[in-house]
Design an enzyme around this catalytic site. Structure first.
Site, PDB file in Angstrom:
ATOM      1  N   ARG A  33       0.989  -1.135   0.055  1.00  0.00           N
ATOM      2  CA  ARG A  33      -0.249  -0.217   0.267  1.00  0.00           C
ATOM      3  C   ARG A  33       0.501   1.539  -0.106  1.00  0.00           C
ATOM      4  O   ARG A  33       1.879   1.409   0.904  1.00  0.00           O
ATOM      5  CB  ARG A  33      -1.041  -0.191   1.196  1.00  0.00           C
ATOM      6  N   ARG A  74     -10.802  17.934   9.474  1.00  0.00           N
ATOM      7  CA  ARG A  74      -9.633  17.923  10.619  1.00  0.00           C
ATOM      8  C   ARG A  74      -9.917  19.373  10.676  1.00  0.00           C
ATOM      9  O   ARG A  74     -10.565  20.243  10.132  1.00  0.00           O
ATOM     10  CB  ARG A  74      -8.230  18.008  10.177  1.00  0.00           C
ATOM     11  N   LYS A 220     -13.169   1.897   1.151  1.00  0.00           N
ATOM     12  CA  LYS A 220     -13.100   2.035   2.179  1.00  0.00           C
ATOM     13  C   LYS A 220     -14.001   2.744   2.795  1.00  0.00           C
ATOM     14  O   LYS A 220     -14.490   3.649   2.489  1.00  0.00           O
ATOM     15  CB  LYS A 220     -11.923   3.502   2.461  1.00  0.00           C
ATOM     16  N   THR A 280      -6.800  -1.494   9.544  1.00  0.00           N
ATOM     17  CA  THR A 280      -6.394  -0.833  11.142  1.00  0.00           C
ATOM     18  C   THR A 280      -6.544  -1.438  12.299  1.00  0.00           C
ATOM     19  O   THR A 280      -7.347  -2.484  12.549  1.00  0.00           O
ATOM     20  CB  THR A 280      -7.461   0.247  11.352  1.00  0.00           C
TER      21      THR A 280
END
Length: 481
Positions: A33, A74, A220, A280
């Protein structure tokens, strides 16, 4: 038997040199990845070239997955890049009017677009859920919050709303530029972050096609909205596979719901003949420790038992102190889990009828492989990798060898559960010699011996897409045509 469940490893500064890449491939990495949240286009391109070179020299096809950064959901930065300590009961504000770099003990910047999706009474989770805020009041430019769970907060940490609902676009201008980079370096897979609906996948496919790439798209799943009946079936249908991105997803739906949702997503992807990755914190402790915790061992093993195609390592191999040891440990855990009977038999789609010849042939071959005594391997002659993908949906202890000549097909199949990619040039061979030479290739791998049965699937015309229409059973050592 070869390990069936694949390992996807993230590259970073400490694992991208030739020596470490070689060790990681030898330890068991099937796909690398490249995380486009970090690094330049030049760095990613150089890493991809190095991976291809090493994989070729080792004669071990290895795939590449380029992971797009996605929207920056964020907060802004704190002045002088300071860290602030918030205690339970403190009042803290998210302000779209203040300077992006001037956060302080009382407030920090947030994008106006995100603020518009918030209301009084909403629960916000910052820094992967480490801090929790209740929104007390909301105006056009400010959300005034009460700290429910405190802690240290630093610049540019992620923001989630419990239950989902922050509606930033899945593809940013940066992502659109990065898609061109990914296409140029000939990525095998492209992952898109924070997918909301099938339209995000369809736009990505168009941008890839325009850039001259036919890379497979991994959606995802990390938003609460994405797992609803309204959106999930469309996302799975539009993509080539899904990633159970348990970080942000767990924050938005709550950890208590994550186990059931992981199983649901894996089952849904398998039923739709799509690849699925579980990601994860799978071996998070190995960022700084040479061995995994027992909880991590069980987490990886449970993902294998759930039927995932691949398990993913992130910081463990990108910045961790023990990248090779982590891959070795993960491979060992997978092999242990795959000894369980659940991983060796399947009733997948046993009561269904099929519309495609190659689909019915692929699934029939795997049922024969599982129930005919003496079968040791399945050879699948493939142009695009679709037939071995179909085969890999059937749980089996037998390896599926994907024999492919077309550039990129071996690297695509490197992610599929139970599939061993084998580069195999057929264009210069006599058709009558192909089966014999394929079995001889398995002899070179020490995969079969005299007396073993091997299943071979292929089409009347080799190297033709969608042409699989033949299943043949041969005995090693006999004359094979």
């Amino acid at each position: 038997m070869p390990r069936r469940t694949k390992i996807l490893a993230t590259l970073g500064p400490g694992s991208s040199d030739e020596a470490n890449l070689t060790k990681l491939i030898q330890a068991g990495v099937n796909v690398f990845r490249l995380n486009f949240s970090h690094g330049s286009a030049e760095e990613h391109t150089e890493r991809a070239m190095t991976i291809r070179k090493i994989a070729k020299s080792l004669q071990m096809p290895v795939g590449i997955l380029c992971d797009m950064q996605g929207p920056k959901i964020r907060i802004g930065s704190f002045a002088n890049d300071a860290k602030i300590d918030l205690a339970e009961g403190d009042i803290f504000s998210l302000d779209s009017n203040m300077d992006k770099e001037a956060g302080n003990q009382d407030a920090v910047y947030i994008e106006q677009e995100l603020l518009e999706d918030m209301d009084a009474g909403d629960v916000l989770l910052l820094d992967d859920g480490r801090l929790t805020f209740d929104i007390l009041e909301k105006s056009a430019s400010l959300a005034r919050c009460k700290v429910v769970q405190g802690g240290v907060l630093s610049s540019k940490k992620g923001v989630n709303k419990f239950g989902g609902g922050l509606s930033a676009d899945a593809l940013t201008p940066k992502d659109k530029a990065d898609i061109k980079t990914a296409a140029a370096l000939k990525t095998d897979y492209l992952a898109i972050s924070f997918v909301r609906a099938a339209a995000d996948v369809e736009l990505t496919r168009k941008l890839l096609k325009d850039a001259g790439s036919s890379a497979h798209i991994i959606a995802k799943v990390e938003r609460a909205e994405a797992i609803t009946e309204e959106f999930l079936p469309g996302i799975i249908e539009a993509s080539d596979g899904v990633m159970v991105a348990r970080g942000d997803l767990g924050v938005e739906i709550g950890d208590a719901n994550l186990v059931a949702v992981q199983k649901q997503l894996i089952e849904a992807a398998m039923a739709a003949n799509k690849v699925v990755i579980t990601a994860t914190q799978m071996m998070e402790s190995m960022i700084t420790a040479p061995t995994p915790t027992r909880a991590e061992v069980f987490d990886v093993a449970n993902a294998v038992l759930d039927g995932t195609d691949a398990v993913m390592l992130s910081a463990e191999t990108a910045v961790g102190s023990y990248p090779v040891e982590t891959v070795t440990a993960m491979a060992r855990v997978i092999e242990g889990a795959e000894k369980h009977p659940l991983t060796q038999r399947s009733k997948h789609r046993i009561d269904e009828t099929f519309e495609r010849i190659d689909e019915s042939l692929a699934l029939s071959a795997m049922y024969v492989a599982n129930h005919l005594k003496g079968v040791k391997a399945v050879i699948c002659m493939t142009e695009t990798g679709f037939t071995p993908l179909l085969m890999s949906r059937i749980t089996s202890s037998l390896p599926i060898y994907a024999f492919a000549e077309k550039a990129g097909t071996c690297e695509i199949t490197a992610l599929y559960k139970g599939v061993v990619p084998v580069p195999f040039e057929t264009s210069t061979l006599e058709p009558s010699d192909i089966n014999h030479l394929a079995v001889e290739k398995l002899r070179e791998y020490d995969a079969v011996a005299d007396g073993d049965l091997v299943l071979i699937t292929k089409g009347d015309f080799v190297n033709v897409q969608g042409g699989t229409n033949t299943l043949k059973i041969v005995r090693v050592g006999d004359e094979i045509r």
